[in-house]
Design an enzyme around this catalytic site. Structure first.
Site, mmCIF file in Angstrom:
data_model
loop_
_atom_site.group_PDB
_atom_site.id
_atom_site.type_symbol
_atom_site.label_atom_id
_atom_site.label_comp_id
_atom_site.label_asym_id
_atom_site.label_seq_id
_atom_site.Cartn_x
_atom_site.Cartn_y
_atom_site.Cartn_z
ATOM 1 N N ASP A 193 -6.786 1.340 7.377
ATOM 2 C CA ASP A 193 -7.375 1.867 5.806
ATOM 3 C C ASP A 193 -8.783 2.356 5.955
ATOM 4 O OD1 ASP A 193 -6.064 1.823 3.031
ATOM 5 O OD2 ASP A 193 -8.092 0.889 3.028
ATOM 6 N N TYR A 231 -14.652 4.351 -2.758
ATOM 7 C CA TYR A 231 -13.874 5.753 -3.115
ATOM 8 C C TYR A 231 -14.754 6.758 -3.558
ATOM 9 C CZ TYR A 231 -9.422 3.188 -2.209
ATOM 10 O OH TYR A 231 -8.429 2.606 -1.390
ATOM 11 N N HIS A 255 1.549 -0.492 6.130
ATOM 12 C CA HIS A 255 -0.080 -0.459 6.144
ATOM 13 C C HIS A 255 -0.924 -1.489 6.503
ATOM 14 C CE1 HIS A 255 -3.524 1.765 4.309
ATOM 15 N NE2 HIS A 255 -3.693 1.043 3.905
#
Length: 475
Positions: A226, A372, A429
């Site tokens: 990630d 982000y 993930h």
């Protein structure tokens, strides 16, 4: 058939013109060592301080009171499973377990099993696990290799609890073992958050390089998934002299050429991906539709992280619902079609709640999602970091249910020294928490290859491509 041929010619012409007109990026920015903390942290000691998780009773009492007084949840629509988001029917069961059966005292003791420390780097107190291997006397000559492992969002260092003992246990067929450093990303859990904007994955890579240097490791391996994979890749780009090799369990390439080749692959897939892995990338329309459907959170967090942070962090119910939905879909996209979201296929409720507790007791959800916004902005794209190639030895563990997939040929365009690209039989993930043994095996195999290459060069460092460096600039 004629229209397909014409379309391919048009794509190739436009793509070739676009790519050749783009100036190749060869200069690696020399990132400044920005001070990210509050003014009171200036002059903070560089001491490495032992740390123990010790959440006060008042925090837990407050949590339990909120869980006890939680409002009634809106019932889900009939037969939608988790396609509208988390099923509130199933969430009620989780919340009841959290309130009546989850024992933080016991879980906190387990999370304190491995040594933890805090040290101030560039104005921020950074929390990390530092786990050394136990080497039996008969294997005293085994090499101990430093390994920095990095998590992402919405995970935490909780993800590494099961893989830490595997990585630090000597193997009979290997002449090395790992000494593992697993930090919490800045703004996650017990690591302080930046007080000013601008700290994205590139800037975090500077902090973690400095962490490893402070611990006395001038050369080390790095592993990540990630956001951890993005940071690990950046460390390899910016500090190649310090990185022995990088291993990622999310190998994604965001360069301009990557998009061109993916589009061309719609018409001639054999140019882009092996036939056995065709379904991982094509039909492109179905994969893009899935990403659009599942990436709404990404756009919100990249544009208004503090708004969503305030909403989610206000309640343990909201926090659990938001995070657990991601653990369902990112583990296996098919789980969203199940009433229970497939949550207990790979995890226990205690493990999932341990991770949520890291966000709750530190009130770090808002600061965690700001990464982000710090990556998806004009400054980042202007820096052209996504066009920089990686020249240190790299390896990719490809789990079948990972959210993103780029073929080996596409990954190799950016990872020039890709020596390991392995498709694994199961997992998604959150690989370190889902399949710790598989991931650890892959890390050992990758590092074995780098060690073999060193032996072939008489224990000398593998030559790295020379790159010009610019003067320090803020990016």
């Amino acid at each position: 058939m004629m229209w397909k041929t014409t379309t391919v010619i048009l794509i190739v012409t436009i793509g070739t013109t676009f790519l050749f007109r783009s100036n190749p990026v060869t200069e690696i920015p020399n990132l400044p060592e920005t001070f990210w903390g509050p003014e009171k942290n200036k002059g903070a000691s560089k001491e490495i301080r032992p740390f123990v998780i010790n959440v006060s009773k008042s925090v837990i009492d407050d949590l339990n009171e909120r869980l006890a007084k939680r409002r009634e949840l809106v019932e889900p629509l009939e037969d939608v499973a988790w396609t509208y988001g988390i099923s509130t029917t199933y969430l009620k069961n989780i919340l009841e377990y959290w309130y009546t059966k989850y024992n933080w005292t016991e879980r906190q003791a387990l999370l304190n099993k491995y040594p933890q420390y805090v040290t101030n780097i560039q104005g921020l107190d950074i929390h990390f696990y530092h786990v050394k291997p136990h080497i039996p006397p008969e294997r005293k000559n085994i090499k101990v290799l430093p390994l920095l492992i990095l998590h992402g969002w919405p995970g935490s260092v909780v993800e590494f609890q099961k893989i830490l003992p595997i990585l630090t246990t000597p193997r009979p067929d290997k002449d090395f073992v790992f000494e593992v450093i697993a930090p919490s990303l800045p703004g996650y859990g017990f690591s302080q958050a930046a007080v000013r904007p601008g700290m994205g994955p590139a800037q975090i890579s500077v902090i973690f390089k400095n962490l490893m240097l402070r611990l006395g490791f001038n050369k080390f391996y790095v592993q990540g998934g990630d956001w951890g994979s993005v940071i690990a890749r950046n460390i390899a780009i910016f500090f190649p002299d310090n990185v022995l090799g990088g291993h990622l369990n999310m190998c994604v390439v965001m360069s301009k050429s990557n998009f061109f080749w993916k589009l061309l692959g719609v018409f001639i897939p054999s140019l882009v991906v092996e036939s056995e892995h065709y379904s991982r990338m094509y039909p492109l329309e179905s994969h893009l539709s899935f990403l659009i459907e599942e990436s709404g959170y990404f756009h919100i967090q990249a544009t208004k992280p503090d708004t969503i942070g305030t909403a989610v962090a206000a309640s343990p119910v909201g926090l659990a619902g938001y995070i657990l939905e991601k653990f369902s879909t990112a583990t296996n996209s098919e789980y969203r079609l199940r009433a229970d979201g497939g949550l207990l296929e790979k995890f226990t409720l205690d493990e999932l709640l341990d991770n949520i507790m890291f966000y709750w007791v530190t009130n770090s959800f808002t600061t965690s999602v700001r990464i982000y916004a710090e990556q998806v902005n004009k400054a980042h794209y202007a820096s052209k970091i996504e066009e920089l190639q990686v020249h240190v030895p790299m390896g990719c563990a490809i789990f079948p249910h990972e959210i993103f997939y780029d073929s080996e040929s596409l990954v190799r365009q950016r990872y020039i020294n890709l020596i390991h690209f392995n498709h694994l039989p199961r997992g998604g993930h959150f690989a370190a928490l889902e399949e710790p043994a598989l991931l650890a095996d892959d890390v050992f195999e990758f590092v074995s290859k780098t060690q073999d290459n060193k032996k072939k060069t008489n224990n000398k460092d593998v030559p790295k491509t020379e790159k010009k460096r610019k003067e320090p600039t803020k990016i």
